[in-house]
Design a protein around this motif. Structure first.
Motif, short mmCIF file in Angstrom:
data_model
loop_
_atom_site.label_atom_id
_atom_site.label_comp_id
_atom_site.label_asym_id
_atom_site.label_seq_id
_atom_site.Cartn_x
_atom_site.Cartn_y
_atom_site.Cartn_z
N TYR A 50 0.67 -1.02 -0.17
CA TYR A 50 0.45 -0.04 0.34
C TYR A 50 0.84 1.46 -0.60
CZ TYR A 50 -3.63 2.95 1.44
OH TYR A 50 -4.73 4.07 1.29
N GLY A 51 0.53 2.23 -0.80
CA GLY A 51 1.39 3.22 -1.04
C GLY A 51 2.64 3.51 -1.08
N CYS A 52 3.53 2.34 -1.09
CA CYS A 52 4.48 2.29 -2.25
C CYS A 52 5.02 2.85 -3.45
CB CYS A 52 5.19 0.52 -1.92
SG CYS A 52 5.42 0.21 -0.93
N SER A 53 5.30 4.15 -3.53
CA SER A 53 5.31 5.18 -4.40
C SER A 53 6.62 4.71 -5.47
CB SER A 53 5.44 6.96 -4.39
OG SER A 53 6.52 6.63 -3.11
N LYS A 54 7.65 4.12 -4.66
CA LYS A 54 8.99 3.47 -5.58
C LYS A 54 8.58 2.46 -6.47
CE LYS A 54 11.92 6.88 -3.50
NZ LYS A 54 12.08 8.17 -3.77
N ILE A 103 -3.89 -12.28 -4.16
CA ILE A 103 -3.61 -11.20 -4.55
C ILE A 103 -4.30 -10.49 -3.22
CG2 ILE A 103 -3.25 -8.75 -5.07
CD1 ILE A 103 -2.21 -10.23 -7.83
N GLY A 104 -4.39 -9.68 -2.35
CA GLY A 104 -5.29 -9.24 -1.10
C GLY A 104 -6.14 -7.87 -1.38
N TYR A 105 -7.14 -7.67 -0.72
CA TYR A 105 -7.54 -6.44 -0.93
C TYR A 105 -5.62 -4.58 -0.38
CZ TYR A 105 -10.31 -2.44 0.73
OH TYR A 105 -11.22 -1.72 0.38
N ALA A 106 -6.19 -4.37 -1.67
CA ALA A 106 -5.43 -3.09 -1.56
C ALA A 106 -3.90 -3.19 -1.54
CB ALA A 106 -5.93 -1.94 -0.40
N ALA A 107 -3.56 -4.87 -1.92
CA ALA A 107 -2.46 -5.51 -1.50
C ALA A 107 -1.53 -4.09 -2.54
CB ALA A 107 -2.37 -6.56 -2.73
N PHE A 108 -2.36 -3.00 -3.79
CA PHE A 108 -1.11 -2.38 -4.01
C PHE A 108 -1.54 -1.39 -4.67
CE2 PHE A 108 0.49 -6.70 -5.76
CZ PHE A 108 1.84 -6.45 -5.62
N TYR A 109 -2.01 -0.95 -3.44
CA TYR A 109 -3.12 -0.05 -3.79
C TYR A 109 -2.21 1.78 -3.74
CZ TYR A 109 -7.37 4.01 -2.33
OH TYR A 109 -7.77 4.86 -2.51
N ASP A 110 -2.47 2.48 -4.52
CA ASP A 110 -1.54 3.84 -4.84
C ASP A 110 -0.40 3.62 -4.91
OD1 ASP A 110 -2.00 6.30 -5.09
OD2 ASP A 110 -1.61 6.92 -2.63
N CYS A 111 0.11 3.02 -5.74
CA CYS A 111 1.05 2.30 -6.17
C CYS A 111 1.28 2.78 -7.27
CB CYS A 111 1.77 1.19 -6.54
SG CYS A 111 2.38 -0.06 -4.62
N SER A 112 1.72 4.61 -7.65
CA SER A 112 1.38 5.44 -8.41
C SER A 112 3.06 5.05 -9.70
CB SER A 112 1.47 7.15 -8.09
OG SER A 112 2.84 7.51 -7.06
N CYS A 166 -3.04 2.73 -9.24
CA CYS A 166 -1.76 2.68 -9.74
C CYS A 166 -2.45 2.72 -10.86
CB CYS A 166 -1.40 1.12 -9.82
SG CYS A 166 -1.62 0.10 -8.61
N SER A 167 -1.58 4.64 -11.15
CA SER A 167 -2.02 5.32 -12.20
C SER A 167 -0.53 4.91 -13.52
CB SER A 167 -2.20 6.78 -12.07
OG SER A 167 -0.84 7.16 -11.63
N SER A 168 -0.09 4.56 -13.27
CA SER A 168 1.65 4.07 -14.13
C SER A 168 1.71 3.07 -14.75
CB SER A 168 2.63 4.69 -13.40
OG SER A 168 3.17 5.53 -13.37
N LEU A 169 0.50 1.61 -14.34
CA LEU A 169 -0.37 0.68 -14.78
C LEU A 169 -0.23 0.68 -16.34
CD1 LEU A 169 0.64 -1.93 -13.33
CD2 LEU A 169 -1.90 -1.97 -12.85
N ALA A 170 0.90 0.05 -16.70
CA ALA A 170 0.83 -0.35 -18.48
C ALA A 170 0.42 -1.78 -18.96
CB ALA A 170 2.12 1.36 -19.00
#
Length: 78
Positions: free
Chosen positions: A12-16, A28-37, A58-62
């Motif tokens: 959660y929130g790991c922006s790096k 994959i659990g609830y919000a596991a990668f939430y906000d990993c921008s 996850c706005s950069s997810l391509a």
């Protein structure tokens, strides 16, 4: 011991975090990668289930490679 599941809020929130490759994960659990921008690519060939909002924000997810998914929770990729 092999990692087979990602628990709720694990990254959660790991922006790096930019990419994820986990060949043995099946769920994959609830919000596991939430906000990993900066998360751009995910490769998890054995994943079968993704719980709600797992990749929300996850706005950069391509690129997502999960060919065995049979269950996707609400707003998993919103």
């Amino acid at each position: 011991m092999k990692l087979t599941s990602i628990r709720d809020y694990t990254f959660y929130g790991c922006s790096k975090l930019e990419s994820v490759e986990m060949p043995n994960v099946t769920s994959i659990g609830y919000a596991a990668f939430y906000d990993c921008s900066n998360l751009a690519s995910v490769e998890m060939p054995k994943v079968e289930s993704i719980v709600g909002i797992a990749f929300s924000g996850c706005s950069s997810l391509a690129s997502v490679e999960m060919p065995n998914v049979t269950s996707i929770g609400y707003s998993a990729f919103s």
